[in-house]
Design a protein around this motif. Structure first.
Motif, PDB file in Angstrom:
ATOM      1  N   MET A  78      -0.938 -14.448  -0.678  1.00  0.00           N
ATOM      2  CA  MET A  78       0.132 -14.923  -1.545  1.00  0.00           C
ATOM      3  C   MET A  78      -0.396 -15.242  -2.937  1.00  0.00           C
ATOM      4  O   MET A  78      -1.489 -15.797  -3.098  1.00  0.00           O
ATOM      5  N   HIS A  79       0.430 -14.915  -3.936  1.00  0.00           N
ATOM      6  CA  HIS A  79       0.099 -15.212  -5.335  1.00  0.00           C
ATOM      7  C   HIS A  79       1.398 -15.443  -6.089  1.00  0.00           C
ATOM      8  O   HIS A  79       2.290 -14.579  -6.083  1.00  0.00           O
ATOM      9  N   ARG A  80       1.519 -16.627  -6.666  1.00  0.00           N
ATOM     10  CA  ARG A  80       2.707 -16.981  -7.445  1.00  0.00           C
ATOM     11  C   ARG A  80       4.008 -16.770  -6.677  1.00  0.00           C
ATOM     12  O   ARG A  80       4.988 -16.232  -7.191  1.00  0.00           O
ATOM     13  N   GLY A  81       4.002 -17.192  -5.420  1.00  0.00           N
ATOM     14  CA  GLY A  81       5.218 -17.170  -4.617  1.00  0.00           C
ATOM     15  C   GLY A  81       5.586 -15.836  -4.018  1.00  0.00           C
ATOM     16  O   GLY A  81       6.674 -15.691  -3.455  1.00  0.00           O
ATOM     17  N   ARG A  82       4.682 -14.849  -4.122  1.00  0.00           N
ATOM     18  CA  ARG A  82       4.938 -13.526  -3.559  1.00  0.00           C
ATOM     19  C   ARG A  82       3.766 -13.083  -2.695  1.00  0.00           C
ATOM     20  O   ARG A  82       2.625 -13.466  -2.952  1.00  0.00           O
ATOM     21  N   ILE A  83       4.045 -12.249  -1.698  1.00  0.00           N
ATOM     22  CA  ILE A  83       2.970 -11.630  -0.927  1.00  0.00           C
ATOM     23  C   ILE A  83       2.535 -10.373  -1.668  1.00  0.00           C
ATOM     24  O   ILE A  83       3.332  -9.442  -1.856  1.00  0.00           O
ATOM     25  N   VAL A  84       1.272 -10.367  -2.101  1.00  0.00           N
ATOM     26  CA  VAL A  84       0.776  -9.246  -2.915  1.00  0.00           C
ATOM     27  C   VAL A  84       0.007  -8.227  -2.075  1.00  0.00           C
ATOM     28  O   VAL A  84      -0.210  -7.094  -2.520  1.00  0.00           O
ATOM     29  N   GLU A  85      -0.405  -8.616  -0.866  1.00  0.00           N
ATOM     30  CA  GLU A  85      -1.124  -7.682   0.008  1.00  0.00           C
ATOM     31  C   GLU A  85      -1.040  -8.191   1.435  1.00  0.00           C
ATOM     32  O   GLU A  85      -1.101  -9.402   1.682  1.00  0.00           O
ATOM     33  N   SER A  86      -0.892  -7.284   2.376  1.00  0.00           N
ATOM     34  CA  SER A  86      -0.880  -7.669   3.785  1.00  0.00           C
ATOM     35  C   SER A  86      -1.371  -6.502   4.624  1.00  0.00           C
ATOM     36  O   SER A  86      -1.306  -5.343   4.199  1.00  0.00           O
ATOM     37  N   GLY A  87      -1.863  -6.824   5.808  1.00  0.00           N
ATOM     38  CA  GLY A  87      -2.343  -5.778   6.699  1.00  0.00           C
ATOM     39  C   GLY A  87      -3.278  -6.342   7.742  1.00  0.00           C
ATOM     40  O   GLY A  87      -3.386  -7.567   7.915  1.00  0.00           O
ATOM     41  N   GLU A  88      -3.945  -5.457   8.459  1.00  0.00           N
ATOM     42  CA  GLU A  88      -4.918  -5.894   9.464  1.00  0.00           C
ATOM     43  C   GLU A  88      -6.013  -6.715   8.798  1.00  0.00           C
ATOM     44  O   GLU A  88      -6.443  -6.419   7.671  1.00  0.00           O
ATOM     45  N   ALA A  89      -6.467  -7.751   9.492  1.00  0.00           N
ATOM     46  CA  ALA A  89      -7.434  -8.684   8.895  1.00  0.00           C
ATOM     47  C   ALA A  89      -8.703  -7.982   8.439  1.00  0.00           C
ATOM     48  O   ALA A  89      -9.227  -8.276   7.356  1.00  0.00           O
ATOM     49  N   THR A  90      -9.200  -7.038   9.237  1.00  0.00           N
ATOM     50  CA  THR A  90     -10.442  -6.353   8.870  1.00  0.00           C
ATOM     51  C   THR A  90     -10.273  -5.540   7.588  1.00  0.00           C
ATOM     52  O   THR A  90     -11.203  -5.460   6.770  1.00  0.00           O
ATOM     53  N   ALA A  91      -9.082  -4.969   7.390  1.00  0.00           N
ATOM     54  CA  ALA A  91      -8.837  -4.163   6.190  1.00  0.00           C
ATOM     55  C   ALA A  91      -8.679  -5.042   4.953  1.00  0.00           C
ATOM     56  O   ALA A  91      -9.289  -4.784   3.909  1.00  0.00           O
ATOM     57  N   VAL A  92      -7.871  -6.086   5.073  1.00  0.00           N
ATOM     58  CA  VAL A  92      -7.596  -6.938   3.908  1.00  0.00           C
ATOM     59  C   VAL A  92      -8.843  -7.695   3.473  1.00  0.00           C
ATOM     60  O   VAL A  92      -9.106  -7.824   2.273  1.00  0.00           O
ATOM     61  N   THR A  93      -9.625  -8.202   4.436  1.00  0.00           N
ATOM     62  CA  THR A  93     -10.815  -8.977   4.075  1.00  0.00           C
ATOM     63  C   THR A  93     -12.041  -8.107   3.837  1.00  0.00           C
ATOM     64  O   THR A  93     -12.998  -8.552   3.206  1.00  0.00           O
ATOM     65  N   GLY A  94     -11.994  -6.872   4.319  1.00  0.00           N
ATOM     66  CA  GLY A  94     -13.159  -6.001   4.145  1.00  0.00           C
ATOM     67  C   GLY A  94     -13.067  -5.080   2.951  1.00  0.00           C
ATOM     68  O   GLY A  94     -14.062  -4.824   2.267  1.00  0.00           O
ATOM     69  N   ASP A  95     -11.846  -4.581   2.675  1.00  0.00           N
ATOM     70  CA  ASP A  95     -11.668  -3.638   1.560  1.00  0.00           C
ATOM     71  C   ASP A  95     -10.308  -3.886   0.916  1.00  0.00           C
ATOM     72  O   ASP A  95      -9.391  -3.063   1.036  1.00  0.00           O
ATOM     73  N   PRO A  96     -10.139  -5.025   0.239  1.00  0.00           N
ATOM     74  CA  PRO A  96      -8.835  -5.363  -0.332  1.00  0.00           C
ATOM     75  C   PRO A  96      -8.430  -4.421  -1.460  1.00  0.00           C
ATOM     76  O   PRO A  96      -9.273  -3.965  -2.232  1.00  0.00           O
ATOM     77  N   ARG A  97      -7.119  -4.150  -1.549  1.00  0.00           N
ATOM     78  CA  ARG A  97      -6.605  -3.259  -2.584  1.00  0.00           C
ATOM     79  C   ARG A  97      -6.174  -4.023  -3.831  1.00  0.00           C
ATOM     80  O   ARG A  97      -6.338  -3.546  -4.944  1.00  0.00           O
ATOM     81  N   ASP A  98      -5.588  -5.204  -3.649  1.00  0.00           N
ATOM     82  CA  ASP A  98      -5.023  -5.927  -4.782  1.00  0.00           C
ATOM     83  C   ASP A  98      -6.124  -6.686  -5.541  1.00  0.00           C
ATOM     84  O   ASP A  98      -7.004  -7.298  -4.928  1.00  0.00           O
ATOM     85  N   PRO A  99      -6.085  -6.651  -6.884  1.00  0.00           N
ATOM     86  CA  PRO A  99      -7.098  -7.370  -7.675  1.00  0.00           C
ATOM     87  C   PRO A  99      -7.168  -8.866  -7.362  1.00  0.00           C
ATOM     88  O   PRO A  99      -8.246  -9.454  -7.373  1.00  0.00           O
ATOM     89  N   TYR A 100      -6.002  -9.478  -7.072  1.00  0.00           N
ATOM     90  CA  TYR A 100      -6.003 -10.906  -6.756  1.00  0.00           C
ATOM     91  C   TYR A 100      -6.770 -11.174  -5.459  1.00  0.00           C
ATOM     92  O   TYR A 100      -7.538 -12.138  -5.365  1.00  0.00           O
ATOM     93  N   THR A 101      -6.580 -10.327  -4.451  1.00  0.00           N
ATOM     94  CA  THR A 101      -7.319 -10.489  -3.201  1.00  0.00           C
ATOM     95  C   THR A 101      -8.809 -10.326  -3.432  1.00  0.00           C
ATOM     96  O   THR A 101      -9.625 -11.069  -2.860  1.00  0.00           O
ATOM     97  N   ARG A 102      -9.190  -9.383  -4.282  1.00  0.00           N
ATOM     98  CA  ARG A 102     -10.609  -9.202  -4.588  1.00  0.00           C
ATOM     99  C   ARG A 102     -11.186 -10.435  -5.272  1.00  0.00           C
ATOM    100  O   ARG A 102     -12.315 -10.833  -4.999  1.00  0.00           O
ATOM    101  N   ARG A 103     -10.384 -11.075  -6.134  1.00  0.00           N
ATOM    102  CA  ARG A 103     -10.848 -12.304  -6.778  1.00  0.00           C
ATOM    103  C   ARG A 103     -11.032 -13.419  -5.758  1.00  0.00           C
ATOM    104  O   ARG A 103     -11.982 -14.204  -5.840  1.00  0.00           O
TER     105      ARG A 103
END
Length: 281
Positions: free
Chosen positions: A227-252
């Protein structure tokens, strides 16, 4: 024909808005059309920085935040706008573990009284309630004599185990976990996270696991929503989101997690600053 809902929780297009003082002031929108679902026995990690809206979503599920638009469904039933009486009736099935184990337990009550109270209120006989409490203490790995002691006699990790036992008292299907390990040191965090996983494997309870730490959700979650500023910016399987995030905010967020190597930590800090600067352009 099986009519059991596939999801224990569904959030669809949820908007949460708070009134702002002033005749012409527009309501403040804390959530903007948020959607997610949780399957039975699943953990969905909800991660974001302070102010991202993740705790607001948890409060909305618990009936503690004003829903302006959208729906929340529990086991197929709309629960977005229940009366106080209807919400109390639902409390056996949806429970919560709060962030701070030091303030979430009544300091004047023994652990046994804290755990028996919700059972007695629901009509359970005292003998059955006390037997249930003995089983709960064993389940969260606390000694049987803990029932006769006050919360102040326990460490932070032990108090959080009491809070988990309280949430489990009436055998809920869903527990909202609101930053449940952020007040604990790292070694205690690891043991409490292991306990959450063990309890889920044994009981089949589902978790909405709210945290600011991607490394925490990686340990316990099947799926992750960022979540970022009240919106979901990325979602998916935990291994994918935490291992190879697509959204710049998730990478930060990933780069914000501390690492023991000072040189790597310095590099991660610089990369995070670069990503933040690029997002601001």
């Amino acid at each position: 024909m099986n009519t059991t809902p596939a999801n224990v929780l569904e959030v669809d297009g949820l908007v949460v808005a708070y009134a702002v003082k002033g005749r012409r002031a527009q309501p403040f929108r804390a959530l903007h059309g948020v959607s997610l679902d949780i399957r039975p026995g699943e953990t969905v990690g909800l991660v974001g920085e302070s102010g991202s809206g993740k705790t607001t979503l948890g409060r909305a599920v618990l009936g503690l935040a004003p829903v302006a638009e959208g729906e929340i469904r529990y086991a197929g039933r709309v629960i977005s706008r229940l009366s106080a009486r209807e919400r109390r009736a639902l409390s056996a099935e949806i429970q919560v573990v709060f962030q701070d184990p030091y303030t979430s337990l009544n300091p004047a009550m023994t652990v046994g009284d804290i755990l028996t109270e919700p059972l007695l209120v629901s009509g359970t006989a005292r003998a059955s309630a006390e037997e249930r409490v003995r089983g709960l203490l064993d389940q969260v790995r606390l000694p049987a004599d803990a029932a006769h002691r006050l919360p102040r006699e326990f460490s932070g990790g032990q108090r959080q185990r009491v809070a988990i036992a309280r949430a489990l008292c009436r055998e809920p299907r869903l527990i909202v976990c609101d930053e449940p390990v952020s007040a604990l040191d790292l070694s205690t965090q690891a043991r409490v996270l292991e306990l959450f996983v063990e309890i889920q494997e044994r009981t089949g309870v589902a978790y909405l696991f709210i945290t600011h730490d991607l490394s925490v959700v990686r340990c316990v979650s099947h799926r992750v929503a960022v979540m970022h500023r009240g919106r979901i910016v990325e979602s998916g399987e935990a291994t994918a989101v935490t291992g190879d995030p697509r959204d710049p905010y998730t990478r930060r967020l990933m780069l914000a997690a501390p690492v023991p190597d000072p040189e790597r930590q310095r590099e991660r800090r610089e990369r995070r600053r670069s990503l933040k600067a690029a997002a601001a352009e």
